[in-house]
Design a protein around this motif. Structure first.
Motif, PDB file in Angstrom:
ATOM      1  N   PRO A 215       0.837  -1.201   0.000  1.00  0.00           N
ATOM      2  CA  PRO A 215       0.000   0.000   0.000  1.00  0.00           C
ATOM      3  C   PRO A 215       0.872   1.252   0.000  1.00  0.00           C
ATOM      4  O   PRO A 215       1.871   1.322   0.718  1.00  0.00           O
ATOM      5  CB  PRO A 215      -0.800  -0.124   1.296  1.00  0.00           C
ATOM      6  N   LYS A 216       0.511   2.226  -0.813  1.00  0.00           N
ATOM      7  CA  LYS A 216       1.315   3.431  -0.978  1.00  0.00           C
ATOM      8  C   LYS A 216       1.590   4.115   0.351  1.00  0.00           C
ATOM      9  O   LYS A 216       2.711   4.556   0.600  1.00  0.00           O
ATOM     10  CB  LYS A 216       0.603   4.400  -1.925  1.00  0.00           C
ATOM     11  N   GLU A 217       0.589   4.159   1.210  1.00  0.00           N
ATOM     12  CA  GLU A 217       0.772   4.824   2.501  1.00  0.00           C
ATOM     13  C   GLU A 217       1.822   4.108   3.338  1.00  0.00           C
ATOM     14  O   GLU A 217       2.646   4.731   3.994  1.00  0.00           O
ATOM     15  CB  GLU A 217      -0.564   4.876   3.247  1.00  0.00           C
ATOM     16  N   VAL A 218       1.807   2.755   3.291  1.00  0.00           N
ATOM     17  CA  VAL A 218       2.788   1.981   4.053  1.00  0.00           C
ATOM     18  C   VAL A 218       4.176   2.187   3.466  1.00  0.00           C
ATOM     19  O   VAL A 218       5.154   2.419   4.187  1.00  0.00           O
ATOM     20  CB  VAL A 218       2.410   0.482   4.059  1.00  0.00           C
ATOM     21  N   ALA A 219       4.289   2.124   2.135  1.00  0.00           N
ATOM     22  CA  ALA A 219       5.587   2.314   1.490  1.00  0.00           C
ATOM     23  C   ALA A 219       6.151   3.698   1.790  1.00  0.00           C
ATOM     24  O   ALA A 219       7.336   3.840   2.109  1.00  0.00           O
ATOM     25  CB  ALA A 219       5.447   2.098  -0.015  1.00  0.00           C
ATOM     26  N   ASP A 220       5.308   4.727   1.724  1.00  0.00           N
ATOM     27  CA  ASP A 220       5.770   6.091   2.024  1.00  0.00           C
ATOM     28  C   ASP A 220       6.236   6.208   3.466  1.00  0.00           C
ATOM     29  O   ASP A 220       7.256   6.837   3.751  1.00  0.00           O
ATOM     30  CB  ASP A 220       4.665   7.100   1.748  1.00  0.00           C
ATOM     31  N   ALA A 221       5.483   5.614   4.383  1.00  0.00           N
ATOM     32  CA  ALA A 221       5.853   5.697   5.795  1.00  0.00           C
ATOM     33  C   ALA A 221       7.170   4.972   6.055  1.00  0.00           C
ATOM     34  O   ALA A 221       8.022   5.459   6.799  1.00  0.00           O
ATOM     35  CB  ALA A 221       4.745   5.107   6.670  1.00  0.00           C
TER      36      ALA A 221
END
Length: 148
Positions: free
Chosen positions: A127-133
């Motif tokens: 998930p993009k949010e997980v990867a960004d975090a």
């Protein structure tokens, strides 16, 4: 009524209607909005127990405990902190330890009570949010290696 007064009246009425519409939209969304948080952010914040949160990170290796019935507990980590998640239901087929996950629910008494668990759907997706975090914390997993 002059032409200028009619124009100002029209602008005032349109502005009032738009403000009312925006207010109704925010009132309707109030309970439905779930903010994304990493385990580190969730540990650091003092959350309202009724506030919905989307928790994202990696399922910690060795933390999966299948309790009685369909209740499972596991820990979600961002490699800096971890949060215990309790979920009652059937986990997605792709749910595994060490994989990316997003859980949605509320934090109560230090345990994240999830009502929705989403797992990644292929080997390369996170998930993009997980990867960004994870990128922000220099712990991004790409193709089985840690990128720092």
């Amino acid at each position: 009524m002059t032409r200028k007064q009619r124009r100002l009246t029209f602008i005032g009425v349109v502005g009032t209607v738009l403000a009312a519409a925006v207010g109704l939209v925010f009132a309707a969304m109030g309970d439905k909005v779930a903010y994304f948080k990493t385990p580190s952010e969730l540990v650091a914040m003092h959350s309202d127990p009724d506030r919905r949160i989307r928790l994202g990170g990696l399922v910690e290796d060795g933390s999966l405990d299948r309790g009685e019935g369909t209740t499972v507990t596991f820990r979600v980590t961002d490699t800096a902190d971890a949060v215990t998640v309790s979920y009652t239901g059937i986990l997605p087929d792709l749910f595994r330890e060490g994989q990316g996950v997003v859980a949605e629910g509320v934090l109560q008494d230090g345990v994240f009570r999830a009502d929705t668990v989403l797992a990644r759907h292929d080997e390369n997706y996170m998930p993009k949010e997980v990867a960004d975090a994870l990128k922000e914390q220099n712990h991004y997993y790409e193709s089985g290696t840690v990128t720092q």
